[in-house]
Scaffold this motif. Structure first.
Motif: not given
Ligand SMILES: *Cc1c(COP(=O)(O)O)cnc(C)c1O
Length: 460
Positions: A102-104, A107, A127, A129, A189, A218, A220-221, A258, A260-261
């Protein structure tokens, strides 16, 4: 319901459902107390509408589920890896992909290979993590987001932008060689899901290029960010979401992601870069922490679902509905006069807990308490994003006291309907009407790292 053309109907129909049920108020009072007033510690079964996070809580499409059936679970060289790699190369435009669980995971690897102890890592707000991994590897995090981002009430576009003066001053003061890289989050975030403009990304690239400093996003979004650019930045009205996503990354040296987003999956992530030497180092690390460079902690089927999800994420109808559904919840709450972080961001509505609970001081954890009471009121689960999430300063041991003390109502992708948003808005308003009843909290257990996940509290 105040639906009109500003809030598009769901661009999907429902093929599979999951029943939810609400337990009684008495039982909710009992279970939140047992959970130490930490919504992270509730059983999911005791939650009616779960807005804890948009991370991994997405509904996958029929095509993604079909993709799960063509998982190639070979230990090395899975065909799903090559599909994911080609998809990411096309949409993100980076040369190299290192999958992670996953994202971390990404990282962790990036922080280990790109930060020398004592180096600064400037970023647009932190953020949890991300900063943890930077500091664990000797980096000194430095917030260079524009000042407006720290003011909950200011309604300005692209509130997530980097303040170029802050970045330039840091480079002058510390020297370019003492900056590991710039970490630019799209969207931000903790600022409330606030986007970054393309112009800002370009300017950050120009400035860092002059000084030979790398930029890692980062990501993620990144698709939500692209929607805001299409909607609000001049010159992008007629570009496709995918074109905007790709242009964003053309101003970076790599990214952590990540899945997951905005990948619309339940698990997965990756690290990208163009640099060959860094890629070699990343592959050496991924085998230690994640797995072979061709799966990095994901099953073949997960990589397939992520490849498909990234493409779906870039469909205009999908992302327009996504952003506007979140905005709908914000608009409903605003009509009720509930104090919010302005403007409504991409993935969540943030309640301004300072204003919601003016009778509590920040060290009485107003946002933590508000989240717990919202659960008691309605079975809606949210999360604290304030002083508890910010943790303690590594050197002084003092609490970081962020200006933003918020409760995040995070909307999972493709999971809830507008009726659910109405129910959430009504529940928050009900609590708002007797907000003086929200009590302060104190720690009974405080973990050393990322304390918000597992901390326990009791009423003062
Ligand atoms: C969720 C998130 C992460 C980390 O990703 P994970 O998949 O939860 O490990 C890093 N940066 C931002 C901005 C996030 O929202």
């Amino acid at each position: 319901m105040a639906l009109n053309n500003n809030y598009p109907a769901e661009p999907f129909r429902i093929k599979s459902v999951e029943t939810v049920k609400m337990i009684s108020r008495e039982v909710r009072e009992e279970v939140i107390k047992k959970a130490g007033y930490n919504t992270f510690l509730l059983n999911s079964e005791d939650v009616y509408i779960d807005l804890l996070t948009d991370s991994g809580t997405n509904a996958m499409s029929d095509k993604q589920w079909a993709g799960m059936m063509v998982g190639d679970e070979a230990y090395a060289g899975s065909k799903n890896f090559y599909h994911l790699e080609a998809t990411v190369q096309e949409i993100f435009g980076f040369k190299h992909l290192v999958p992670t669980h996953q994202g971390r995971g990404a990282e962790n690897i990036l922080s280990q290979i790109a930060i020398k102890p004592g180096q600064y890592v400037p970023g647009n707000m932190y953020f949890t993590t991300t900063r943890y991994h930077q500091e664990r590897n000797g980096g000194i995090f430095c917030d260079i987001i524009r000042d407006e981002a720290h003011d909950a009430k200011l309604n300005v576009p692209f509130k997530g932008n980097i303040d170029l003066n802050k970045l330039e001053n840091l480079i002058k003061e510390k020297g370019a060689e003492n900056i590991a890289y710039v970490c630019l989050a799209i969207t931000v975030n903790l600022a409330g899901g606030q986007p970054v403009s393309m112009q800002n990304m370009r300017e950050v690239r120009e400035l860092t290029k002059k000084h030979g400093i790398k930029v890692f996003y980062d990501a993620t979004r990144c698709v939500e960010n692209a929607y805001f650019i299409k909607e609000q930045e001049k010159g992008f009205e007629n570009k496709t979401i995918q074109e905007i996503v790709t242009e964003q990354f053309s101003y970076a040296d790599g990214c952590t992601m990540s899945g997951k987003k905005d990948g619309i999956v339940n698990i997965g992530g990756f690290l990208c870069m163009n640099d060959e030497e860094l890629f070699l180092k990343a592959k050496e690390m991924v085998v230690v922490y994640e797995g072979m460079p061709s799966y990095g902690g994901m099953a073949g089927r997960d990589m397939e679902a992520l490849a498909i999800g990234l493409r779906e994420s870039c469909q205009f109808e999908y992302i327009e509905h996504r952003i506007k559904q979140v905005r709908y919840l914000g608009d409903r709450l605003r009509e009720y006069g509930v104090p919010l972080v302005e403007p409504t961001g991409g993935h969540a509505v943030f309640l301004d807990a300072r204003e919601f609970c003016p009778h509590l001081t920040q060290d009485q954890f107003p946002a933590q308490s508000l989240a717990a009471d919202l659960y008691i009121e309605s079975g809606v689960r949210s999360m604290e994003r304030g002083i508890v999430s910010a943790g303690r300063d590594k050197t002084t041991g003092k609490n970081h006291a962020p200006k933003l003390e918020t409760v995040r109502l995070t909307i999972p992708r493709r999971v809830y309907t507008y009726s659910h948003m109405d129910l959430v808005a009504d529940s928050v308003y009900k609590l708002y009407k007797h907000k003086e009843s929200i009590k302060g909290l104190k720690f009974v257990y405080e973990p050393k790292q990322l304390r918000f996940f597992t901390a326990r509290f009791e009423h003062i």
